[in-house]
Design an enzyme around this catalytic site. Structure first.
Site, PDB file in Angstrom:
ATOM      1  CB  CYS A  57       4.580 -19.808   2.562  1.00  0.00           C
ATOM      2  SG  CYS A  57       5.556 -19.311   1.134  1.00  0.00           S
ATOM      3  NE  ARG A 109      -0.934  -2.991  -3.400  1.00  0.00           N
ATOM      4  CZ  ARG A 109       0.000  -2.394  -2.664  1.00  0.00           C
ATOM      5  NH1 ARG A 109       0.543  -3.019  -1.661  1.00  0.00           N
ATOM      6  NH2 ARG A 109       0.391  -1.184  -2.969  1.00  0.00           N
ATOM      7  CB  CYS A 113       4.451  -2.061   2.055  1.00  0.00           C
ATOM      8  SG  CYS A 113       3.159  -3.188   1.546  1.00  0.00           S
ATOM      9  CB  CYS A 118       5.560 -19.036   6.615  1.00  0.00           C
ATOM     10  SG  CYS A 118       6.925 -17.936   7.088  1.00  0.00           S
ATOM     11  CB  CYS A 137      11.417 -20.448   1.568  1.00  0.00           C
ATOM     12  SG  CYS A 137      11.604 -19.244   2.912  1.00  0.00           S
TER      13      CYS A 137
END
Length: 395
Positions: free
Chosen positions: A72, A272, A202, A69, A65
């Protein structure tokens, strides 16, 4: 405790707590923990009964990627030894999804690393969505592809996507300390694009990155303002090879207080338990079911999770039931046409682009009993099975 009585009353009436009340939940002592869980559990059962929605992650494209971040394992410059592969073909993704559906998952979350999809990527994912829907009757599909450009959310919805996940992750004030290659406002914009396209939005958070209680409350109140249908709560796995590898800040008790605070602030949304639950909640996972009404089944994006069968046994032993595909997840007032609703049911798993389940997971380990507060680095294991491999998935 007057605080908890007040919060239960507000939760049953969908009234927003004050910031001071939310902060007070995080400040409660371990001696009061079961009272906090019992109070938030009343709100959870009022809106969702004893149902637990199961979700299943399919990592369509892993690693490499360009974003930075800090949490991550797929980030730019990551030294984590994760699986790296390019896009799964639609049939490959559908086979991976079928394993989760067979294990009881109601929703499949399709995640891809990267800043955001190109138009060609949207075409590719649209083909995958159609294939999964054709081969798995009744399944819900959530896409999590990063920052969206104009028109892309509408194209995903036309292909059959039910939801789109993009997490805020942390407070606006501290976002720049975690990520520099995009902004907090970029993430808010993508959630709003999903809303506008008629997708169930979400969006959630990651706890344990060194944030303050005020930061946690800020991001949860920001999420309430965005009004997603689903709020995944991830607990940071300090993955070796990432900048946050030494941030072991969570205890099982703090995780439960965070989940309770989220439930009080967002009483009628799908909360969740996402990535990191096995690492940080550990043997207290069943208590978390009294706060959240949704979990991920099996493995995460780049790491192993608890065995799917163990998840199902935990749910049954705790006195809960897996939510059937013919049941609506959300209360009626949050459904399309209801008061103040944006749409169906939600998703969520954290990653570089973030679907609502934290990328990192766990594997059991034998040995001497751990001490309270001791980092459980032994519980972190890179995923080597399922999507992108020749081995059967854990579902």
């Amino acid at each position: 405790m007057d605080l908890l009585n007040t919060l239960v009353d507000k939760g049953l009436r969908r009234k927003t707590p004050t910031r001071e009340e939310a902060l007070a939940v995080l400040a409660t002592s371990d001696d009061d923990l079961l009272d906090v869980v019992a109070a938030a559990g009343k709100v959870r059962r009022h809106w969702f009964g004893r149902r637990v929605k199961l979700n299943y992650l399919v990592n369509l494209k892993s690693g490499l990627c360009p974003e930075d971040c800090s949490y991550c394992s797929q980030r730019l410059g990551s030294q984590a030894g994760i699986l790296k592969y390019t896009w799964l073909k639609p049939d490959e993704a559908s086979r991976a999804a079928a394993a989760g559906v067979a294990g009881g998952a109601k929703r499949v979350c399709l995640v891809a690393s990267g800043r955001g999809p190109t138009d060609r990527d949207v075409d590719r994912v649209s083909d995958t969505i159609r294939t999964i829907k054709e081969q798995n009757e009744g399944v819900e599909v959530c896409a999590c592809l990063g920052l969206l450009s104009d028109g892309q959310a509408e194209r995903l919805r036309s292909a059959g996507a039910d939801a789109y996940n993009h997490n805020l992750n942390t407070s606006e004030a501290t976002y720049g300390d975690i990520t520099t290659t995009h902004t907090y406002a970029d993430r808010v914009d993508t959630v709003n694009k999903a809303h506008a396209a008629g997708l169930s939005a979400c969006s959630g958070l990651i706890a344990g990155m060194g944030e303050s209680d005020e930061d946690l409350v800020d991001v949860v109140f920001a999420l309430r303002e965005l009004d997603p249908d689903s709020v995944p709560v991830n607990f940071l796995i300090p993955f070796e090879g990432t900048p946050l590898a030494k941030e072991w800040n969570l205890t099982p008790q703090r995780c439960l207080r965070i989940l309770a605070m989220v439930r009080f602030v967002c009483p009628d949304v799908e909360v969740r338990i996402a990535g990191g639950r096995e690492v940080h909640l550990r043997t207290l996972q069943p208590l978390a079911l009294h706060l959240a009404n949704s979990v991920f089944l099996g493995d995460y994006l780049t790491s192993e999770g608890q065995a799917g069968r163990a998840d199902l046994e935990m749910i049954a032993d705790a006195g809960f039931e897996v939510e059937d595909t013919d049941r609506l997840t959300l209360p009626e007032h949050r459904l399309p046409g209801g008061c103040g609703s944006h749409g169906g049911a939600g998703c969520g798993a954290h990653e570089g682009t973030g679907c609502g389940a934290h990328e990192d997971g766990v594997a059991g380990a034998a040995g001497s009993a751990p001490q309270a507060g001791e980092p459980r680095t032994d519980l972190v294991a890179v995923r080597r099975r399922g999507a992108g491999t020749d081995l059967a998935p854990n579902a």
